[in-house]
Structures are given as structure tokens and as C-alpha cells.
Design a protein around this motif. Structure first.
Motif, short mmCIF file in Angstrom:
data_model
loop_
_atom_site.label_atom_id
_atom_site.label_comp_id
_atom_site.label_asym_id
_atom_site.label_seq_id
_atom_site.Cartn_x
_atom_site.Cartn_y
_atom_site.Cartn_z
N GLU A 95 -9.80 -4.32 24.21
CA GLU A 95 -9.34 -3.15 23.47
C GLU A 95 -10.28 -2.90 22.30
O GLU A 95 -11.03 -3.79 21.89
CB GLU A 95 -7.91 -3.35 22.96
CG GLU A 95 -6.88 -3.54 24.07
CD GLU A 95 -5.48 -3.73 23.50
OE1 GLU A 95 -5.34 -3.84 22.26
OE2 GLU A 95 -4.53 -3.78 24.30
N PRO A 96 -10.25 -1.69 21.73
CA PRO A 96 -11.12 -1.40 20.58
C PRO A 96 -10.85 -2.36 19.42
O PRO A 96 -9.73 -2.79 19.20
CB PRO A 96 -10.75 0.04 20.21
CG PRO A 96 -10.19 0.62 21.46
CD PRO A 96 -9.49 -0.51 22.15
N VAL A 97 -11.92 -2.68 18.69
CA VAL A 97 -11.82 -3.54 17.52
C VAL A 97 -12.21 -2.71 16.30
O VAL A 97 -13.19 -1.96 16.34
CB VAL A 97 -12.75 -4.77 17.64
CG1 VAL A 97 -12.60 -5.68 16.42
CG2 VAL A 97 -12.46 -5.53 18.92
N TYR A 98 -11.44 -2.86 15.22
CA TYR A 98 -11.65 -2.03 14.03
C TYR A 98 -12.04 -2.90 12.84
O TYR A 98 -11.69 -4.09 12.76
CB TYR A 98 -10.40 -1.23 13.71
CG TYR A 98 -10.03 -0.24 14.79
CD1 TYR A 98 -10.60 1.03 14.81
CD2 TYR A 98 -9.15 -0.61 15.81
CE1 TYR A 98 -10.28 1.93 15.81
CE2 TYR A 98 -8.84 0.30 16.83
CZ TYR A 98 -9.40 1.56 16.82
OH TYR A 98 -9.09 2.45 17.82
N ALA A 99 -12.76 -2.29 11.90
CA ALA A 99 -13.14 -2.98 10.67
C ALA A 99 -11.88 -3.42 9.92
O ALA A 99 -10.86 -2.74 9.93
CB ALA A 99 -13.98 -2.06 9.80
N GLU A 100 -11.98 -4.57 9.26
CA GLU A 100 -10.82 -5.11 8.55
C GLU A 100 -10.72 -4.59 7.11
O GLU A 100 -9.64 -4.60 6.53
CB GLU A 100 -10.87 -6.63 8.56
CG GLU A 100 -10.68 -7.23 9.94
CD GLU A 100 -10.80 -8.74 9.95
OE1 GLU A 100 -9.78 -9.42 9.77
OE2 GLU A 100 -11.94 -9.22 10.11
N ASP A 101 -11.84 -4.17 6.53
CA ASP A 101 -11.77 -3.58 5.20
C ASP A 101 -10.94 -2.30 5.27
O ASP A 101 -11.21 -1.41 6.08
CB ASP A 101 -13.18 -3.24 4.68
CG ASP A 101 -13.97 -4.48 4.30
OD1 ASP A 101 -13.40 -5.59 4.31
OD2 ASP A 101 -15.17 -4.34 4.00
N GLY A 102 -9.93 -2.21 4.41
CA GLY A 102 -9.05 -1.05 4.43
C GLY A 102 -7.86 -1.18 5.36
O GLY A 102 -7.04 -0.25 5.47
N PHE A 107 0.86 -1.19 0.00
CA PHE A 107 0.00 0.00 0.00
C PHE A 107 0.89 1.23 0.00
O PHE A 107 1.85 1.33 0.76
CB PHE A 107 -0.92 0.02 1.22
CG PHE A 107 -1.83 1.21 1.26
CD1 PHE A 107 -3.01 1.21 0.53
CD2 PHE A 107 -1.50 2.33 2.01
CE1 PHE A 107 -3.85 2.32 0.55
CE2 PHE A 107 -2.33 3.43 2.03
CZ PHE A 107 -3.51 3.43 1.30
N LYS A 108 0.55 2.20 -0.85
CA LYS A 108 1.32 3.44 -0.97
C LYS A 108 0.44 4.62 -0.58
O LYS A 108 -0.68 4.76 -1.08
CB LYS A 108 1.82 3.62 -2.39
CG LYS A 108 2.66 4.88 -2.62
CD LYS A 108 3.11 4.96 -4.06
CE LYS A 108 3.95 6.21 -4.31
NZ LYS A 108 4.38 6.29 -5.74
N GLY A 109 0.93 5.46 0.31
CA GLY A 109 0.17 6.64 0.72
C GLY A 109 -0.24 6.58 2.17
O GLY A 109 0.18 5.71 2.94
N SER A 110 -1.10 7.52 2.54
CA SER A 110 -1.57 7.59 3.92
C SER A 110 -2.59 6.49 4.18
O SER A 110 -3.52 6.29 3.40
CB SER A 110 -2.22 8.95 4.20
OG SER A 110 -1.28 9.99 3.99
N LYS A 111 -2.42 5.78 5.27
CA LYS A 111 -3.35 4.72 5.62
C LYS A 111 -4.74 5.29 5.91
O LYS A 111 -4.86 6.33 6.55
CB LYS A 111 -2.85 3.96 6.85
CG LYS A 111 -1.52 3.26 6.68
CD LYS A 111 -1.15 2.54 7.96
CE LYS A 111 0.21 1.88 7.86
NZ LYS A 111 0.59 1.19 9.12
N PRO A 112 -5.78 4.61 5.46
CA PRO A 112 -7.13 5.07 5.79
C PRO A 112 -7.42 4.86 7.28
O PRO A 112 -6.87 3.98 7.93
CB PRO A 112 -8.02 4.17 4.93
CG PRO A 112 -7.20 2.95 4.67
CD PRO A 112 -5.78 3.40 4.62
N LYS A 113 -8.29 5.70 7.81
CA LYS A 113 -8.71 5.56 9.19
C LYS A 113 -9.80 4.51 9.27
O LYS A 113 -10.83 4.61 8.60
CB LYS A 113 -9.23 6.89 9.73
CG LYS A 113 -9.58 6.85 11.21
CD LYS A 113 -10.01 8.22 11.71
CE LYS A 113 -10.35 8.17 13.19
NZ LYS A 113 -10.77 9.51 13.70
N LEU A 114 -9.56 3.48 10.04
CA LEU A 114 -10.51 2.37 10.13
C LEU A 114 -11.63 2.71 11.11
O LEU A 114 -11.44 3.37 12.13
CB LEU A 114 -9.79 1.10 10.58
CG LEU A 114 -8.64 0.62 9.69
CD1 LEU A 114 -8.04 -0.65 10.27
CD2 LEU A 114 -9.13 0.38 8.27
#
Length: 251
Positions: free
Chosen positions: A72-79, A48-55
Motif C-alpha cells: 500500500e502507499p507509504v506516507y511521510a511521517e512528518d505532520g 492536534f486542532k484543525g484540519s489535518k495536513p495532507k501527507l
């Protein structure tokens, strides 16, 4: 052993065309995969190139059992992007050049588990006629819903302690969403294929596709968030071809 590196050709597939793309990619079959020691392989890494998306953070409060499974917080896996800039959960497959090959389904099932009210794994491939075994490691009720367009759609409840849900897909179908009607944040993707020439990138972003007869192929890499890329590759007898992909947020 030959090695070559090929520059990718980007192809973005809008959501409205996924059905047509799936039919073109996965619906053709003819000859059995030759059983030969001269089969080659394609390996690579997805970046991946660039700024990571905020999940997006997953809110599990509607089911206290699910919420209690996580400290702990759980985040979406898409992205999701790994800390080293690679991508997990990328479905990589031979789109063309191998459509004439088929193979009997493996006797071992593909396993989809529900752990902490999350589907594990998030992305998987399965062959036509191979068993999908859905487990639940959670002490709460789930509702497993395969939102098929080509195969028969199914929607089955799984209570705590219940046995596996076993199903088979009878036709190739590209990236079937699997949802839970009880827990709307739960999602997985299943791609049903007619030959074994596919892989899902691991946590380090790597993939390997083995046993390919010598020839020229179009390799495709699908992500749930960043689109699809393709590149042409040539596989020699007993050869190893390297094919990397790089996605970006702009796609």
C-alpha cells in the motif's frame, strides 16, 4: 498524590534558531540525579486542532527492493496526525529546571531499525554516552548519515545482512537529522540529552516522564512540522502532574 493541569505557552522556534536553542537547552550540567523514591512524574497527551495536513506519498521506485516491501502507499511521517486527533513522534523534554542534573548513560542501547526502507522509530532520544545501535532489516544497501552540528558527523554504509552500526554521542545536541544518502525519503530525528527527563509520544499521543526531583520546570514539546510549545509545571515529591499540549496547522 497531587494532580494539576497547566495551560501551555506557545513558543515557536524558527529553523535558523534551532542551534542556539539547543545550546541553551541541552548544554548545561552539574549534579547527579538524586536516587530517591520521592521522585515525581509528568504525564500528558499531545493533541492536534484543525484540519489535518495532507501527507506526501513516498516514491520508492528508485529502489525496487524498497518498493516491493509495501503493498500500500507509504506516507511521510512528518505532520502525521492520528485518527483520534493526537500526535505521535513528539519529543517532550524538561527544558529548564533540571539542567543541573546529570545521570550515567543507560547500559542498554537505543535501537534504530531500517524496515521497509523507513527508519523505525521516527523520533528518538538518547543520553550522552549511550550506545545507538542501527540495525537493517532490509535486503538492500543503506547509507546511515547522522547530520550532526555539535557532535562529530558520521556517514556509514550498511549492506544487506551486515551487523549493527554502533555509535555514541559525546555532547548534548538537539534533534539531529538522520538520513540515508541512498534513499532520500528516509529520515529520523535523534535528540541527545544529558539527563533522563524526556519522552517521545506513542501512537496514542501520550507521554510520561518519571523520576523528577520536586521543583518547578519548563516542559517543552517539539514537532518536526508544527513547531515547539512550552509550559511551566510544578512537580511535588511523589506527585503526578498532568501537562497536555495542543498544536495546530496555523503554527
Amino acid at each position: 498524590m497531587s494532580r494539576c493541569r497547566i495551560s501551555p505557552r506557545i513558543l515557536l522556534i524558527p529553523g535558523t534558531l534551532v542551534g542556539l536553542y539547543a545550546a541553551a537547552v541541552l548544554g548545561r550540567a552539574a549534579h547527579a540525579v538524586p536516587q530517591s523514591s520521592s521522585g515525581g512524574q509528568i504525564s500528558g497527551k499531545v493533541f492536534f486542532k484543525g484540519s489535518k495536513p495532507k501527507l506526501a506519498a513516498l516514491n520508492m521506485d528508485r529502489d525496487p527492493v524498497c518498493a516491493s516491501e509495501h503493498s500500500e502507499p507509504v506516507y511521510a511521517e512528518d505532520g502525521e496526525v492520528n485518527s483520534d486527533g493526537t500526535l505521535p513522534n513528539v519529543f517532550v523534554f524538561v527544558k529548564s529546571g533540571a539542567e543541573k542534573y546529570t545521570a550515567p548513560p543507560p547500559s542498554q542501547p537505543v535501537v534504530l531499525d531500517q524496515r521497509g526502507c523507513i527508519y523505525v522509530p521516527h523520533v528518538l532520544g538518547i543520553m550522552v554516552g549511550q550506545e545507538l545501535k542501527v540495525l537493517s532489516s532490509d535486503p538492500t544497501t543503506h547509507n546511515v548519515h547522522a547530520v550532526c552540528k555539535v557532535n562529530r558527523e558520521w556517514n556509514r554504509t550498511q549492506t544487506p545482512g551486515a551487523g549493527p552500526l554502533v555509535s555514541k554521542f559525546t555532547r548534548p545536541e538537539f534533534m539531529i537529522p538522520v538520513e540515508c544518502n541512498v534513499h532520500p525519503w528516509m529520515k529520523a530525528y535523534v535528540s541527545v540529552v544529558s539527563n533522563p527527563f524526556y519522552a517521545v509520544t506513542a501512537k496514542d499521543g501520550r507521554f510520561v516522564i518519571t523520576g523528577l526531583p520536586p521543583g518547578e520546570y519548563t516542559l517543552s514539546a517539539w514537532t518536526a512540522t508544527f513547531g515547539i510549545q512550552e509550559q511551566r509545571v510544578t512537580v511535588a515529591a511523589s506527585g503526578s502532574t498532568v501537562a497536555d499540549f495542543t498544536f495546530s496547522q496555523a503554527q
